[in-house]
Design a protein around this motif. Structure first.
Motif, PDB file in Angstrom:
ATOM      1  N   THR A  13      36.657  40.390  33.361  1.00  0.00           N
ATOM      2  CA  THR A  13      36.079  40.746  33.828  1.00  0.00           C
ATOM      3  C   THR A  13      34.871  38.925  33.489  1.00  0.00           C
ATOM      4  OG1 THR A  13      34.448  42.883  33.590  1.00  0.00           O
ATOM      5  CG2 THR A  13      33.181  41.113  33.175  1.00  0.00           C
ATOM      6  N   ALA A  14      35.661  38.531  32.518  1.00  0.00           N
ATOM      7  CA  ALA A  14      35.445  37.419  32.235  1.00  0.00           C
ATOM      8  C   ALA A  14      36.608  35.900  32.969  1.00  0.00           C
ATOM      9  CB  ALA A  14      36.295  37.073  30.632  1.00  0.00           C
ATOM     10  N   LYS A  16      36.748  36.690  36.081  1.00  0.00           N
ATOM     11  CA  LYS A  16      35.697  36.686  37.461  1.00  0.00           C
ATOM     12  C   LYS A  16      35.017  35.522  36.761  1.00  0.00           C
ATOM     13  CE  LYS A  16      35.569  40.911  39.757  1.00  0.00           C
ATOM     14  NZ  LYS A  16      34.760  41.920  39.711  1.00  0.00           N
ATOM     15  N   ASP A  17      34.131  35.948  36.118  1.00  0.00           N
ATOM     16  CA  ASP A  17      32.709  35.061  35.224  1.00  0.00           C
ATOM     17  C   ASP A  17      33.973  33.108  35.597  1.00  0.00           C
ATOM     18  OD1 ASP A  17      31.218  36.889  35.473  1.00  0.00           O
ATOM     19  OD2 ASP A  17      31.419  37.056  33.090  1.00  0.00           O
ATOM     20  N   HIS A  20      33.836  32.223  39.053  1.00  0.00           N
ATOM     21  CA  HIS A  20      32.617  31.826  39.231  1.00  0.00           C
ATOM     22  C   HIS A  20      32.043  30.125  39.094  1.00  0.00           C
ATOM     23  CE1 HIS A  20      31.814  35.403  41.917  1.00  0.00           C
ATOM     24  NE2 HIS A  20      32.223  36.239  40.423  1.00  0.00           N
TER      25      HIS A  20
END
Length: 189
Positions: A13-14, A16-17, A20
């Protein structure tokens, strides 16, 4: 890192951030014609190979529970049919829910669903990755469900609404006791 450690977020999740942020910075840098190094490029948290992975449904659970007559009860037919198409095919639900009627190619030597990007007026259907474009063969219960979807005019109520479909199917799976374990989801297909 605090979110991963304290809030038990997954490293993925991190990451993926970070991706972005990398894209935002790259776009800004390119628009401004700046010659700056992208500081987000090297930021990645290590993935733990022992991370919890979503479990797969067992063959017995599929046959005796998920494919049992009336397994989905009064759930609207389209929701259950989309779930059944996922059983033998494995696309992302958003890919299936983004299909148009002409993407179901049933009158073919190998019946299949075409997953592809398209532009339809104001709607621009993009895929998650460039490798996501493909043809997915249909067999068994998935083929039967696809035939029914086609007779209904294609995916309609949940067309391009994967989040709504996901919320409903997860709720139904809990209420109807269709989860093999608490960790099972439609992605377990």
């Amino acid at each position: 890192m605090d979110c991963v450690v304290d809030e038990r977020k997954k490293p993925s999740t991190a990451n993926k951030d970070f991706t972005h942020l990398l894209k935002i910075f790259s776009t800004w840098r390119d628009l401004k014609l700046e010659q700056l190094a992208n500081l987000f490029l090297p930021l990645r948290l290590a993935q733990n190979d022992l991370q919890d992975h979503r479990p797969l449904f067992t063959r017995d659970w599929l046959k005796t529970v998920l494919l049992a007559p009336d397994a989905f009860g009064a759930t609207n037919e389209e929701t259950a049919l989309v779930f059944k198409i996922l059983i033998n095919t494995g696309p992302r639900p958003s890919e299936l829910l983004g299909t148009k009627l002409e993407h179901f190619v049933l009158e073919h030597e190998v019946p299949h669903i075409r997953v592809e990007e398209y532009s339809d007026g104001v709607i621009k259907r993009k895929l998650k990755t460039k490798w996501s474009e493909r043809e997915i063969p249909l067999v068994g219960v998935s083929l039967d469900a696809a035939k029914r979807i086609v007779t209904m005019g294609g995916v309609q109520a949940y067309h391009l609404k994967a989040d709504r479909w996901g919320a409903l199917i997860n709720k139904v799976m809990v209420e109807r006791k269709l989860k093999e374990t608490e960790r099972h989801t439609p992605y377990s297909l």
